[in-house]
Design a protein around this motif. Sequence first.
Motif, PDB file in Angstrom:
ATOM      1  N   ASN A 141       0.834  -1.204   0.000  1.00  0.00           N
ATOM      2  CA  ASN A 141       0.000   0.000   0.000  1.00  0.00           C
ATOM      3  C   ASN A 141       0.868   1.253   0.000  1.00  0.00           C
ATOM      4  OD1 ASN A 141      -1.560  -2.070   2.291  1.00  0.00           O
ATOM      5  ND2 ASN A 141      -2.540  -1.599   0.341  1.00  0.00           N
ATOM      6  N   ASN A 142       1.546   1.490  -1.104  1.00  0.00           N
ATOM      7  CA  ASN A 142       2.456   2.623  -1.200  1.00  0.00           C
ATOM      8  C   ASN A 142       1.733   3.962  -1.301  1.00  0.00           C
ATOM      9  OD1 ASN A 142       4.666   0.877  -1.176  1.00  0.00           O
ATOM     10  ND2 ASN A 142       4.605   0.620  -3.403  1.00  0.00           N
ATOM     11  N   GLU A 143       0.427   3.953  -1.584  1.00  0.00           N
ATOM     12  CA  GLU A 143      -0.330   5.186  -1.728  1.00  0.00           C
ATOM     13  C   GLU A 143      -1.115   5.550  -0.473  1.00  0.00           C
ATOM     14  OE1 GLU A 143      -2.766   5.043  -5.183  1.00  0.00           O
ATOM     15  OE2 GLU A 143      -1.143   4.419  -6.522  1.00  0.00           O
ATOM     16  N   LEU A 144      -0.924   4.813   0.608  1.00  0.00           N
ATOM     17  CA  LEU A 144      -1.677   5.065   1.829  1.00  0.00           C
ATOM     18  C   LEU A 144      -1.355   6.445   2.380  1.00  0.00           C
ATOM     19  CD1 LEU A 144      -3.638   3.771   3.844  1.00  0.00           C
ATOM     20  CD2 LEU A 144      -1.670   2.986   5.151  1.00  0.00           C
ATOM     21  N   GLY A 145      -2.422   7.237   2.642  1.00  0.00           N
ATOM     22  CA  GLY A 145      -2.247   8.590   3.146  1.00  0.00           C
ATOM     23  C   GLY A 145      -2.759   8.813   4.552  1.00  0.00           C
TER      24      GLY A 145
END
Length: 856
Positions: A454-458
């Motif tokens: 989950n590299n786009e987790l904000g």
Amino acid sequence: MGARSRELFLLLAVCAVSHSLVANKTQKDSVSPNALVDQYEDYGDDQEVLFNEDRPCPRDCICTLYQGYKIAKCNRLEVNTQKFGDDITDLVVENADPGMSIQLTDNIFKKLGLHKIATVKIVNSTIDFVSPSAFHGLSELYAVNLSNNKLKSLHPETFANNKKLLLLTLANNPLKFPEYGSDKYFLNATTVQELDISYCNMKYITANTFENMPGLMYLNVAGNNLSDMDPDTFKKLLDLEELDLSDNNIKSLPDDIFSENNELATLHIQRNPIESVYGLNISDLLTLNAGQTNIKFVGPSMFNGMKFIANLNLSGNNMEKIHNQAFHKLVELNYLDLSYNNLTFISSILIKENIELDIFKISNNPLLRHLPVEGFNCSAEQFNIYLFDASNCGLEEIYDNSLKTFTALSVINLSGNNIKSLNNKVFSVCPKLVEVNLADNMLTTLDVKVFEKNNELGKLYLQGNPLKVLSAEVFIHTPLLTWLDMSNTELTSLWKTNKNHPETLLSNLTFLNVSQNHITEIKQNQLDTLNRLRSLDISNNPLVCNREFENLMTWLSKRKVSPDANTARIANLATDAKEEDEPYSWEFLTLKTCGKATVHPVEPLPAVSDEEIWERIDEDAEGNFDLKNTLDDGKVADSKADGKPNDGKVDSDNFDDADDADDEADDEDEDDEEEDDDDASEDYDDGDDDVDLKVKLLEKSSSTPKPSTESPDKEIGVKMAINLLENDSTYDLEREVYVGASVEEEHGRYDYLWPILIAILGALLLLIVIAKVVMVVCGRRNKQIRYNSAIIAAMSNAGRTKKDCGLVYQQLSEELTGPATPKLSRYQPLPSVTVASNMSYESSPFHHSNIVPEAV
């Protein structure tokens, strides 16, 4: 004599005119509001009164201009005392005095000067009477709002002549409507497209109620306690697009009640005791809001007459079962809300055919223990669902494949469940996740690879979990994380880090909440990589006041990080945290924790020996030696007065004793060395505004004896005392380093070789500079003598005056430096540009005589 009389007469006339103008202006400026009202009363109904600076706003009103529209906001409406400008487009009367009811008499708006009014809004007041001709003559009227005015009756022909009226709101009035069996109509308003008569005490809707309103596109009859309707109620409303029947007492709807409403797209029936919508035939219906009804079971054929529904809300119905093919025919479904029910099981094929589904909510089903083990089946292999809400469902476990068909998922909410652990494969099938909510579960730790894909987790919410420990490796795979909430857990430390963690760890984090934990210490190096941190909440933690805490406060203050809490408090467990009126800040937290508002501590400097200092001097003996940098580069330490090693620690008591001793020794020589000290401090301030370094060489004997072969009585020592001073007002750090050095004869003659050579070379350099300066001064003196002699000789020539001395200077300059170069005087005025006297403003090419204000 006659000419003088005429001039005198003209002068008197000009004075009289000026006096009259001043008097008129003064009278105009001092006119009272009552006088202005009297002026308005002189205008007839047919006279046009413009709204401008010369025509003030009527009493009890405020006139404003918004996006080109003239709006008058009033708290009362009276014909005899108010007169509006003819260009007022919007009238607003709000919260009028209940003791002064409003009566809308015949042609009231025309009498007030509101000929071109477009909108009338009279709300939250009391209207006793509305004349059938009150709105007559308003040809531009398109919106009327008379809600919440205790209005009891309205003549059917009230708006018959307003052919541009589109919006009519009469909500929250005890109006009278045609009774059951009557052939009367409610209003004759053929152009109205939106009608709001919600909460108007309507008991029944007859077939003729909306007979003369065929243009209705939006109809709101919510909150009227309706229990029954004529089957032909809506058949004449062929353009009806949205109907709101919510908050009534409707138990069932006739099957063909909407058979003629082919344009109906939105139907609200929530909060009605309706048990089923089976049989309703609304071919083009897109939105059905059937929440909080008595629908207990959804069968496979319930929505056969509404196959194109895109938004379906069945929340709050206490449903226990849903047929596994209930939604298979709704191929256009985008939004499905099944929350707040009593579902115990959800079939894996429930949404198999809903491949267009974007939002899926099953939250607040407390009896739902598990999601499908192999996930939700999809006829197209993968769904387009981007939001999945399964919060407060009693889920005990999320299986590895429960989300395998939700590859497009961006937001998932699993808060309020009983999840005890998460396998690292759960979220690996959702690479587009942006927000994960795991709050209020039973998680005690997180696998370091749980967010590996989950590299786009904000945003990540972990609050309310009994987390014991958390490793920083969990966030290595989430470089875009900006929001992290770990409040109300059982953490005893922020997170565990190792020396090999990347420098980009949580580098984009802007908000961090670790309040209400058991954290006693937060080290600054744990936050060093948080370069974008803007808000940090560490309230309600048993923080200990030590060097790490003070360093943290300094780091947070310099980074301008906000505490992000208004009422939170930090205090030691031994003290009672009481409510304070002081603003919540890092200074306040330091005061509560340490008992003093110190936010700029300094790390102690490591110890260094006198031999190392002299070695640094030797290395820079060529002229680049800077004692300030040598003592301030983090390698100068304190040697205690008793001669014991300091081990890199700062002892405040020893500092205080050293300060007192130095102060007593310096008092005697303060006057003699004041100027030198000031010069030194100015030089150092140029280099560093935050650090004030004062170096004093004190001739004192060291308290620690050093063995010597020549004389055991002789001693050598270097004493350094570092004083940390704090500015009470700005908390800026100041460093004062006092260096005392006493060097005895046992160093030998060779120990002084390098200092002596440096002194000799410096003296020679100084002599060379002085000689150069003397030569330059002597040269200038010879030139001046030559100039003076030339001037005297020139003045002695016959026929030469004092004003010709400039020629002498010119000749001398040419003789010395060559031909003179002509220069333009910087003070010489530029050639002036005159305008012909016969050119007027009107003849100017920039005069826009044809431009007129835009018509309103």
